[in-house]
Design an enzyme around this catalytic site. Structure first.
Site, PDB file in Angstrom:
ATOM      1  N   LYS A  97      10.435   5.361 -52.103  1.00 58.08           N
ATOM      2  CA  LYS A  97      11.269   4.185 -52.386  1.00 58.08           C
ATOM      3  C   LYS A  97      10.818   3.425 -53.629  1.00 58.08           C
ATOM      4  O   LYS A  97       9.621   3.199 -53.815  1.00 58.08           O
ATOM      5  CB  LYS A  97      11.168   3.194 -51.216  1.00 58.08           C
ATOM      6  CG  LYS A  97      11.902   3.621 -49.973  1.00 58.08           C
ATOM      7  CD  LYS A  97      11.820   2.491 -48.959  1.00 58.08           C
ATOM      8  CE  LYS A  97      12.209   2.938 -47.572  1.00 58.08           C
ATOM      9  NZ  LYS A  97      13.549   3.490 -47.490  1.00 58.08           N
ATOM     10  N   GLY A 230      17.859   1.170 -37.835  1.00 51.05           N
ATOM     11  CA  GLY A 230      17.982   0.790 -36.434  1.00 51.05           C
ATOM     12  C   GLY A 230      18.192   1.938 -35.471  1.00 51.05           C
ATOM     13  O   GLY A 230      18.332   1.715 -34.269  1.00 51.05           O
ATOM     14  N   GLY A 251      13.196   5.734 -39.166  1.00 49.31           N
ATOM     15  CA  GLY A 251      11.883   5.265 -39.578  1.00 49.31           C
ATOM     16  C   GLY A 251      11.108   4.760 -38.395  1.00 49.31           C
ATOM     17  O   GLY A 251      10.494   5.516 -37.631  1.00 49.31           O
TER      18      GLY A 251
HETATM   19  O1  LIG Z   1      14.699   2.417 -45.465  1.00 46.84           O
HETATM   20  C1  LIG Z   1      15.142   3.441 -45.040  1.00 46.84           C
HETATM   21  C2  LIG Z   1      16.098   4.205 -45.769  1.00 46.84           C
HETATM   22  O2  LIG Z   1      16.113   3.639 -47.021  1.00 46.84           O
HETATM   23  C3  LIG Z   1      14.680   3.895 -43.778  1.00 46.84           C
HETATM   24  O3  LIG Z   1      14.500   5.254 -43.778  1.00 46.84           O
HETATM   25  C4  LIG Z   1      15.563   3.513 -42.693  1.00 46.84           C
HETATM   26  O4  LIG Z   1      16.376   2.457 -43.018  1.00 46.84           O
HETATM   27  C5  LIG Z   1      14.714   3.330 -41.543  1.00 46.84           C
HETATM   28  O5  LIG Z   1      15.092   2.254 -40.758  1.00 46.84           O
HETATM   29  P1  LIG Z   1      14.468   2.161 -39.334  1.00 46.84           P
HETATM   30  O6  LIG Z   1      13.027   1.855 -39.504  1.00 46.84           O
HETATM   31  O7  LIG Z   1      15.220   1.055 -38.685  1.00 46.84           O
HETATM   32  O8  LIG Z   1      14.730   3.498 -38.693  1.00 46.84           O
END
Ligand SMILES: O=C(CO)[C@H](O)[C@H](O)COP(=O)(O)O
EC number: 4.3.3.6
Length: 308
Positions: A97, A230, A251
């Site tokens: 990122k 989410g 994530g």
């Molecule tokens: O930032 C992300 C994509 O750019 C993450 O991979 C995603 O948003 C993960 O979110 P979460 O922790 O709620 O699963």
């Protein structure tokens, strides 16, 4: 979407050419991730777990979004050494990122050989007005959106892949559902629109007219569309797929759960078998604790609103 077969690669002639890699090539690279799960990882051990679970790619970052929320402070590009360690640990593509508008972070990530860059609202904004000109890079970018206009603005800037934003780090799928329904509902409306109405519609959603026309013709975005933010259970992941996404980012849902190995595998299985309720039931059994998650009241910061 996931059920409509191969995505047409729109690029040459109709979108701005990159100086280094044709846009259509970047779009094609991103298409190779279709039907997959991309997992956030913060070290090489987690990356190996993700690969073993069947992730199609990993997203290297220094804190999963739930920890970014909990700990606060400025969230920036990760340590390049950590990203290099993750790259050495796995054979699947590695994403990383950069802050929105921080083209120097993106230059650094490209120079260390990451496969894709996520220009992400999960990190603190670097530029409140401008996103990165992604045509200046030879590797593909993924960007977030909440609606069709935002998706097409990012594609015009050179995003080769779109993810709906959801609310990262909440373990709550409600915003992810809202954003997928918003994009896909708008495309359904557009599809039924008289051609003469498209000029005003493009203006209304603040999107480039030619991309709106392409989207109308295709009946989908002209690049792959993943869901994010989410997703915490196999059922959440399958829901995103049944709503028409090409794949899912997960994530916090994996690595803030009681059993990341088991849950990671289950989420990958759920995305592969997203219409098979029997398989979904089977993989949902005995996963241990899901991440606790947040109800989205007024006190919860909305990462998704940080950029338009
Ligand atoms: O930032 C992300 C994509 O750019 C993450 O991979 C995603 O948003 C993960 O979110 P979460 O922790 O709620 O699963």
């Amino acid at each position: 979407m996931a059920s409509t077969g191969v995505v047409t690669v729109y690029g040459e002639g109709s979108m701005t050419e990159t100086k280094q890699t044709p846009f259509s090539v970047k779009v094609g690279l991103a298409q190779m991730l279709r039907g997959g799960v991309i997992m956030d990882v913060v070290n090489a051990d987690q990356a190996r777990i993700a690969e073993e679970a069947g992730a199609c790619a990993v997203m290297a970052l220094e804190r999963v979004p739930a920890d970014i929320r909990a700990q606060g402070g400025v969230a920036r590009m990760s340590d390049p050494q950590m990203i290099k360690d993750i790259k050495s640990a796995v054979t699947i593509p590695v994403m990383a990122k950069a802050r929105i508008g921080h083209f120097v972070e993106a230059q650094i990530l490209e120079s260390i050989g990451v496969d894709y860059i996520d220009e992400s609202e999960v990190l603190t904004l670097a530029d409140e007005d401008n996103h990165i000109n992604k045509h200046n890079f030879k590797i593909p970018f993924v960007c977030g959106c909440r609606n069709l206009g935002e998706a097409l603005r990012r594609i015009r800037e050179g995003a080769a892949m779109i993810r709906t934003k959801g609310e990262a780090g909440t373990g709550n799928v409600v915003e992810a559902v809202r954003h997928v329904r918003s994009v896909n509902g708008a495309i359904r409306l557009l599809r039924n629109m008289d051609d003469d109405e498209v000029f005003a519609y493009a203006k209304k959603i603040a999107a480039p007219y030619d991309l709106v026309v392409q989207t109308k013709e295709l009946g989908r975005l002209p690049v792959v569309q993943f869901a994010a933010g989410g997703v915490a259970t196999p059922a959440d992941a399958a829901l995103m797929m049944q709503l028409g996404c090409d794949g899912v980012f997960v994530g916090s849902g994996v690595f803030k759960s009681g059993d990341p190995v088991k849950r990671g595998k289950a989420i990958v299985q759920a995305v592969t078998n997203y219409r098979d309720a029997a398989v979904l039931a089977e993989v949902s059994c005995g996963l241990g604790e899901a991440m606790v998650g947040l109800n989205l009241d007024d006190k919860v910061e909305r990462f998704a609103s940080r950029s338009e």
